[in-house]
Design an enzyme around this catalytic site. Structure first.
Site, PDB file in Angstrom:
ATOM      1  N   GLU A   1       9.898  -2.079   7.705  1.00 21.42           N
ATOM      2  CA  GLU A   1       8.538  -2.324   7.196  1.00 21.42           C
ATOM      3  C   GLU A   1       8.482  -2.047   5.698  1.00 21.42           C
ATOM      4  OE1 GLU A   1       5.796  -3.627   7.823  1.00 21.42           O
ATOM      5  OE2 GLU A   1       4.899  -3.049   9.714  1.00 21.42           O
ATOM      6  N   ASP A   2       7.656  -2.787   5.004  1.00 21.17           N
ATOM      7  CA  ASP A   2       7.480  -2.525   3.571  1.00 21.17           C
ATOM      8  C   ASP A   2       6.635  -1.276   3.331  1.00 21.17           C
ATOM      9  OD1 ASP A   2       5.323  -3.868   4.657  1.00 21.17           O
ATOM     10  OD2 ASP A   2       4.931  -5.093   2.889  1.00 21.17           O
TER      11      ASP A   2
ATOM     12  N   ASP B   1       0.736   2.777   6.306  1.00 23.91           N
ATOM     13  CA  ASP B   1      -0.511   3.340   5.798  1.00 23.91           C
ATOM     14  C   ASP B   1      -1.125   4.230   6.885  1.00 23.91           C
ATOM     15  OD1 ASP B   1      -2.293   3.521   3.775  1.00 23.91           O
ATOM     16  OD2 ASP B   1      -2.665   1.392   3.616  1.00 23.91           O
TER      17      ASP B   1
ATOM     18  N   ARG C   1       3.289 -11.226  -4.174  1.00 26.34           N
ATOM     19  CA  ARG C   1       4.369 -10.654  -3.361  1.00 26.34           C
ATOM     20  C   ARG C   1       5.706 -10.779  -4.068  1.00 26.34           C
ATOM     21  NH1 ARG C   1       2.619  -9.975   2.083  1.00 26.34           N
ATOM     22  NH2 ARG C   1       1.040 -11.459   2.745  1.00 26.34           N
TER      23      ARG C   1
HETATM   24  C1  PRP Z   1       1.125  -4.140   6.038  1.00 26.68           C
HETATM   25  C2  PRP Z   1       2.504  -3.602   6.392  1.00 26.68           C
HETATM   26  C3  PRP Z   1       2.316  -3.084   7.787  1.00 26.68           C
HETATM   27  C4  PRP Z   1       0.864  -2.657   7.806  1.00 26.68           C
HETATM   28  C5  PRP Z   1       0.807  -1.167   7.654  1.00 26.68           C
HETATM   29  O1  PRP Z   1       1.003  -5.429   6.517  1.00 26.68           O
HETATM   30  O2  PRP Z   1       3.500  -4.592   6.307  1.00 26.68           O
HETATM   31  O3  PRP Z   1       2.587  -4.078   8.766  1.00 26.68           O
HETATM   32  O4  PRP Z   1       0.208  -3.267   6.687  1.00 26.68           O
HETATM   33  O5  PRP Z   1      -0.514  -0.709   7.731  1.00 26.68           O
HETATM   34  P1  PRP Z   1      -0.955   0.425   8.746  1.00 26.68           P
HETATM   35  O6  PRP Z   1       0.058   1.524   8.686  1.00 26.68           O
HETATM   36  O7  PRP Z   1      -2.316   0.853   8.230  1.00 26.68           O
HETATM   37  O8  PRP Z   1      -1.057  -0.181  10.132  1.00 26.68           O
HETATM   38  P2  PRP Z   1      -0.247  -6.369   6.151  1.00 26.68           P
HETATM   39  O9  PRP Z   1      -1.298  -6.239   7.219  1.00 26.68           O
HETATM   40  O10 PRP Z   1      -0.690  -6.091   4.745  1.00 26.68           O
HETATM   41  O11 PRP Z   1       0.357  -7.830   6.295  1.00 26.68           O
HETATM   42  P3  PRP Z   1       1.495  -8.540   5.383  1.00 26.68           P
HETATM   43  O12 PRP Z   1       2.797  -7.876   5.739  1.00 26.68           O
HETATM   44  O13 PRP Z   1       1.459  -9.967   5.797  1.00 26.68           O
HETATM   45  O14 PRP Z   1       1.125  -8.319   3.945  1.00 26.68           O
END
Ligand code: PRP
Length: 191
Positions: free
Chosen positions: A106-107, A110, A172
């Site tokens: 995962e990037d 949060d 991105r």
């Molecule tokens: C981001 C990230 C995780 C998630 C983490 O994805 O890649 O999947 O948010 O958030 P959390 O810990 O609060 O659940 P995002 O929804 O931004 O989608 P993307 O990867 O398409 O940008």
């Protein structure tokens, strides 16, 4: 993580530099080496959730010395909180992970709710092992306590773009991670 001046040529929305291209590259190399050591003799399946994790995955998998496999998932939250059950898998894995060593890549984490959901779902499929590699751990808003085996950086509670992170779908592809200007976030400036 220190905030430096925004790189030359950065888009207007970027107020400062959080992680340079070199800082990211060097940490990702170290993480790849750790994964290589830990999975010696085992073929790990790297699973990434589209879309933001792609950039980290692409560099991380090339920093792993042994053969690996890749698989992808996509989820949609309908804008509803994950814990409220507002999650739908829009693309499932192509491979059967039963008995496999699986590493979710995962990037950013949060609240941890997305990962918590994924871990529960993938664990139910009977992998031999299931771990998490995350580039950015922004833990100030953590709700679900998720185990992180490989962590790139602890991150302040700052909205960031680049290296997979987006603002309304843009930026991105910035090769660094920059903070977004406060006035942009509050709708005063332009995004
Ligand atoms: C981001 C990230 C995780 C998630 C983490 O994805 O890649 O999947 O948010 O958030 P959390 O810990 O609060 O659940 P995002 O929804 O931004 O989608 P993307 O990867 O398409 O940008």
């Amino acid at each position: 993580m220190r905030l430096e001046a925004a790189p030359d040529g950065a888009p207007d929305v970027v107020g400062g530099l959080l992680l340079s291209r070199d800082q990211i590259a060097s940490r990702v190399r170290e993480m790849g080496e750790a994964i290589t050591t830990d999975y010696t003799g085992r073929e790990v399946v790297l699973v990434t959730v589209l879309r933001g994790g792609l950039f980290f995955l692409s560099d991380l998998c090339r920093a792993v010395a042994d053969p690996i496999r890749l698989d992808f998932m996509a989820i949609s939250s309908y804008g509803a909180p994950v814990q409220a059950g507002g999650v739908r898998i829009t693309k499932d894995l192509d491979e059967n992970i039963e008995g496999r060593d699986v590493l979710i890549v995962e990037d950013i984490i949060d609240t941890g709710l997305t990962l918590n959901y994924l871990l529960g779902m993938l664990r139910a499929r009977g992998p031999r092992s299931l771990e998490v590699a995350v580039l950015l751990d922004r833990d100030q808003r953590r709700i679900a306590d998720v185990p992180i085996a490989y962590r790139g950086f602890h991150m302040p509670d700052t909205f960031a773009v680049g290296y997979g992170l987006d603002l309304h779908g843009r930026y991105r592809n910035l090769p660094y991670i920059g903070s977004v200007r406060e006035d942009v976030l509050h709708g005063v400036g332009s995004a």
